[in-house]
Design an enzyme around this catalytic site. Sequence first.
Site, PDB file in Angstrom:
ATOM      1  CG  ASN A  77     -36.412 -20.062  38.192  1.00 28.60           C
ATOM      2  OD1 ASN A  77     -37.279 -20.372  38.996  1.00 28.60           O
ATOM      3  ND2 ASN A  77     -35.651 -19.004  38.346  1.00 28.60           N
ATOM      4  CG  HIS A 102     -39.882 -10.171  38.807  1.00 26.77           C
ATOM      5  ND1 HIS A 102     -38.841  -9.396  38.333  1.00 26.77           N
ATOM      6  CD2 HIS A 102     -39.315 -11.316  39.248  1.00 26.77           C
ATOM      7  CE1 HIS A 102     -37.697 -10.051  38.477  1.00 26.77           C
ATOM      8  NE2 HIS A 102     -37.948 -11.214  39.034  1.00 26.77           N
ATOM      9  CG  ASP A 142     -42.874 -11.314  33.381  1.00 31.06           C
ATOM     10  OD1 ASP A 142     -42.524 -12.449  32.997  1.00 31.06           O
ATOM     11  OD2 ASP A 142     -42.138 -10.579  34.061  1.00 31.06           O
ATOM     12  CG  HIS A 172     -41.845 -18.181  36.859  1.00 30.30           C
ATOM     13  ND1 HIS A 172     -40.788 -18.907  37.361  1.00 30.30           N
ATOM     14  CD2 HIS A 172     -41.703 -16.925  37.332  1.00 30.30           C
ATOM     15  CE1 HIS A 172     -40.055 -18.127  38.121  1.00 30.30           C
ATOM     16  NE2 HIS A 172     -40.581 -16.920  38.118  1.00 30.30           N
ATOM     17  CE  LYS A 183     -37.055 -16.806  36.023  1.00 27.04           C
ATOM     18  NZ  LYS A 183     -37.748 -15.570  36.215  1.00 27.04           N
TER      19      LYS A 183
HETATM   20  C1  LIG Z   1     -37.083 -14.235  36.472  1.00 25.77           C
HETATM   21  C2  LIG Z   1     -38.066 -13.177  36.177  1.00 25.77           C
HETATM   22  C3  LIG Z   1     -37.708 -12.022  35.504  1.00 25.77           C
HETATM   23  C4  LIG Z   1     -36.271 -11.687  35.219  1.00 25.77           C
HETATM   24  O1  LIG Z   1     -35.726 -12.472  34.221  1.00 25.77           O
HETATM   25  P1  LIG Z   1     -34.140 -12.679  34.145  1.00 25.77           P
HETATM   26  O2  LIG Z   1     -33.921 -13.157  32.767  1.00 25.77           O
HETATM   27  O3  LIG Z   1     -33.779 -13.658  35.188  1.00 25.77           O
HETATM   28  O4  LIG Z   1     -33.526 -11.330  34.400  1.00 25.77           O
HETATM   29  C5  LIG Z   1     -38.698 -11.139  35.153  1.00 25.77           C
HETATM   30  N1  LIG Z   1     -39.991 -11.379  35.466  1.00 25.77           N
HETATM   31  C6  LIG Z   1     -40.361 -12.464  36.147  1.00 25.77           C
HETATM   32  C7  LIG Z   1     -41.803 -12.679  36.476  1.00 25.77           C
HETATM   33  C8  LIG Z   1     -39.415 -13.396  36.534  1.00 25.77           C
HETATM   34  O5  LIG Z   1     -39.781 -14.470  37.224  1.00 25.77           O
END
Ligand SMILES: *Cc1c(COP(=O)(O)O)cnc(C)c1O
Length: 383
Positions: A44, A130, A203, A206, A237
């Site tokens: 990522n 997620h 959220d 990405h 990411k």
């Molecule tokens: C990767 C991800 C998370 C978790 O984030 P981390 O910092 O890796 O714990 C939460 N929500 C989504 C949509 C993700 O892709």
Amino acid sequence: MEHIEEFLRKRDEDGILRSLMPASLRKDGKIYFGGREFIDLSSNDYLGLSNHPRLIDASREAVTKYGAGSSASRLLSGDLEICHELEEAVAKFKNKESALVFNSGFQANIGIISALCEKQDAIFCDRLSHASIIDGGLLSGARMFRFKHNDAGHLNGLLSKERKKFRNALIITESIFSMDGDSPDLKAIVDIKEKFKCRLFVDEAHATGIYGRNGSGIVEEDGVTDRVDFIMGTFSKALGSFGAYLAASKGYIDYLVNRCRSFIYSTALPPSVILASMAGIELVKNEPFRRIELLKSAEYLREGLKAKGFDAIGSSHIVPVITGDNSMTLKFAQGLREKGYWVMPIRPPTVPDGEGRIRFSLIFNHGIPAVQRLINDMQEIKL
Ligand SMILES: *Cc1c(COP(=O)(O)O)cnc(C)c1O
């Protein structure tokens, strides 16, 4: 403990046992196992910032000045001024009143959602949400409804039927879905949210760093910042660092500092991580060329694969290709591995039956020539 052995045996039998594969190094879009080099199409680290000298220098300076660890939770002695500076930078970046830093995206989602919602409330989330969103919802005790993936009409229907039975309702979606590489119609969701007097949580894990004029995400790109109550995202990411954030009104942030258990009862992020995240935000804001190139490469890959007859889906920098059943998915994964690409076959139960896929997650460093080679190699494997 027999059920544990049974579980492992069954997983192994079905060919879906997960196991770890330690790499000796990953750097600049490549990953190394033993002596062997692969093009990394599974990370990522979309902008390649995890190896950027600015982030490395920022981490190094932080370690020299503050040490390796943060020693306590933020409400004890782990609260450094640099963390507040990062929160101010995030609030500005996302154009929200206030922000709070979390130790990971997973901790952010389970903590925030379970602090915001209670038994008499309802959560309406996308079916492909997620795991951390689902777990946060379950932990809250609120009633959970899952609307069809990116289907605002279905969300509207569920709310018409159910909204009045509950005190508060929280709508949750992601702005880019990682297994499908697509986005919701945020404007439609925002209208629905207002119509039914709900709150909205987006959220941007990405999308952060890739979309919008400042690179802050899809909420910015779609011009709905003021109408989204909670904008969550990660530093882990595209920003190349680690940890997560929530941007929201000051009232919500103050509430979470008092109420969010994954924030209160966990040691603060290490100083090196805080300053690396700060450097990541600065680079994204000031140097848009990486995300522009990345999006061009992804478009090139998606269109190129489609032209060769592949079922490449989505509309973002993540390019999934539907391969179908397990044997086809494994054939492509194996073929790509042999040709020097590090990709993961994605199979049920992660995705629905018959919708196995190979998910290409490009890094800015790869560039168009590597993408062209990948398209040709995919075609060779198909033949
Ligand atoms: C990767 C991800 C998370 C978790 O984030 P981390 O910092 O890796 O714990 C939460 N929500 C989504 C949509 C993700 O892709």
